[in-house]
Motif scaffolding. Structure first.
Motif, mmCIF file in Angstrom:
data_model
loop_
_atom_site.group_PDB
_atom_site.id
_atom_site.type_symbol
_atom_site.label_atom_id
_atom_site.label_comp_id
_atom_site.label_asym_id
_atom_site.label_seq_id
_atom_site.Cartn_x
_atom_site.Cartn_y
_atom_site.Cartn_z
ATOM 1 N N PRO A 1 0.840 -1.204 0.000
ATOM 2 C CA PRO A 1 0.000 0.000 0.000
ATOM 3 C C PRO A 1 0.869 1.246 0.000
ATOM 4 C CG PRO A 1 0.027 -0.991 2.183
ATOM 5 C CD PRO A 1 0.799 -1.907 1.272
ATOM 6 N N ARG A 2 0.449 2.245 -0.756
ATOM 7 C CA ARG A 2 1.147 3.529 -0.833
ATOM 8 C C ARG A 2 0.123 4.644 -0.788
ATOM 9 N NH1 ARG A 2 6.123 2.051 0.388
ATOM 10 N NH2 ARG A 2 6.970 0.584 -1.089
ATOM 11 N N THR A 3 0.580 5.802 -0.348
ATOM 12 C CA THR A 3 -0.285 6.976 -0.284
ATOM 13 C C THR A 3 -0.015 7.848 -1.491
ATOM 14 O OG1 THR A 3 -0.195 6.899 2.113
ATOM 15 C CG2 THR A 3 -0.998 8.926 1.138
ATOM 16 N N THR B 1 4.452 4.588 2.331
ATOM 17 C CA THR B 1 3.428 3.696 2.884
ATOM 18 C C THR B 1 2.540 4.505 3.817
ATOM 19 O OG1 THR B 1 4.892 3.075 4.693
ATOM 20 C CG2 THR B 1 4.877 1.641 2.760
ATOM 21 N N PRO B 2 1.278 4.123 3.956
ATOM 22 C CA PRO B 2 0.413 4.842 4.897
ATOM 23 C C PRO B 2 1.003 4.776 6.305
ATOM 24 C CG PRO B 2 -0.874 3.372 3.506
ATOM 25 C CD PRO B 2 0.576 3.063 3.244
ATOM 26 N N GLY B 3 1.011 5.896 6.987
ATOM 27 C CA GLY B 3 1.551 5.951 8.336
ATOM 28 C C GLY B 3 3.051 6.177 8.408
ATOM 29 N N ASP B 4 3.725 6.353 7.255
ATOM 30 C CA ASP B 4 5.166 6.612 7.264
ATOM 31 C C ASP B 4 5.430 7.895 8.043
ATOM 32 O OD1 ASP B 4 7.769 7.723 6.346
ATOM 33 O OD2 ASP B 4 7.769 5.960 5.051
ATOM 34 N N PRO B 5 6.393 7.892 8.964
ATOM 35 C CA PRO B 5 6.641 9.082 9.771
ATOM 36 C C PRO B 5 7.079 10.305 8.968
ATOM 37 C CG PRO B 5 8.227 7.332 10.300
ATOM 38 C CD PRO B 5 7.229 6.768 9.341
#
Length: 148
Positions: free
Chosen positions: A16-18, A60-64
């Protein structure tokens, strides 16, 4: 020989990617080693509009890196890319070549000239590396004697 790695899910890597506007999509890539066919396998994402040819790295979703103050806004306003400023500068050891800073620089200064420059560099780097390997002597230039 095509250097494709086979993983538990086959030859395709799915993650998954944003993307633009914070929309999450599944990025499919070939699992390759020597050849950069993983980038070519992502071209359908460009056609679908998930990716641009040039842009910041798709996170990725949630990557800092996307949670930093200010980063969330420009990351959602730009379509991530197959390649980007951070990818073409990755071989440099310069302290300002931090991928997050380069992605932010691209976001702040993107335009046709920078887009074309990054795209040209993305094509030039692998070609230059291939030509070095093809040269006799393992890619080093022999010292030519001077004739006076």
């Amino acid at each position: 020989m095509l250097a494709v790695r086979r993983g538990p899910d086959g030859v395709w890597d799915r993650s998954p990617r944003t993307g633009l506007g914070g929309r999450v999509f599944t990025l499919r890539s070939l699992r390759t080693r020597r050849l950069r066919l993983d980038l070519l396998s992502r071209l359908p994402h460009v056609v679908r509009g998930d990716l641009s040819l040039v842009g910041p790295a798709p996170l990725t979703p949630g990557d800092p890196r996307a949670a930093c103050p200010g980063a969330r806004q420009w990351r959602q306003e730009l379509r991530p890319g197959l390649t980007g400023l951070a990818q073409v500068r990755s071989g440099s050891a310069m302290p300002w070549d931090d991928p997050a800073l380069l992605d932010q620089h691209y976001a702040e200064h993107h335009g046709v000239v920078l887009y074309l420059a990054v795209l040209a560099e993305a094509v030039r780097n692998p070609l230059r590396a291939a030509l070095r390997k093809a040269r006799p002597g393992g890619g080093t230039d022999p010292v030519q004697p001077r004739h006076t």
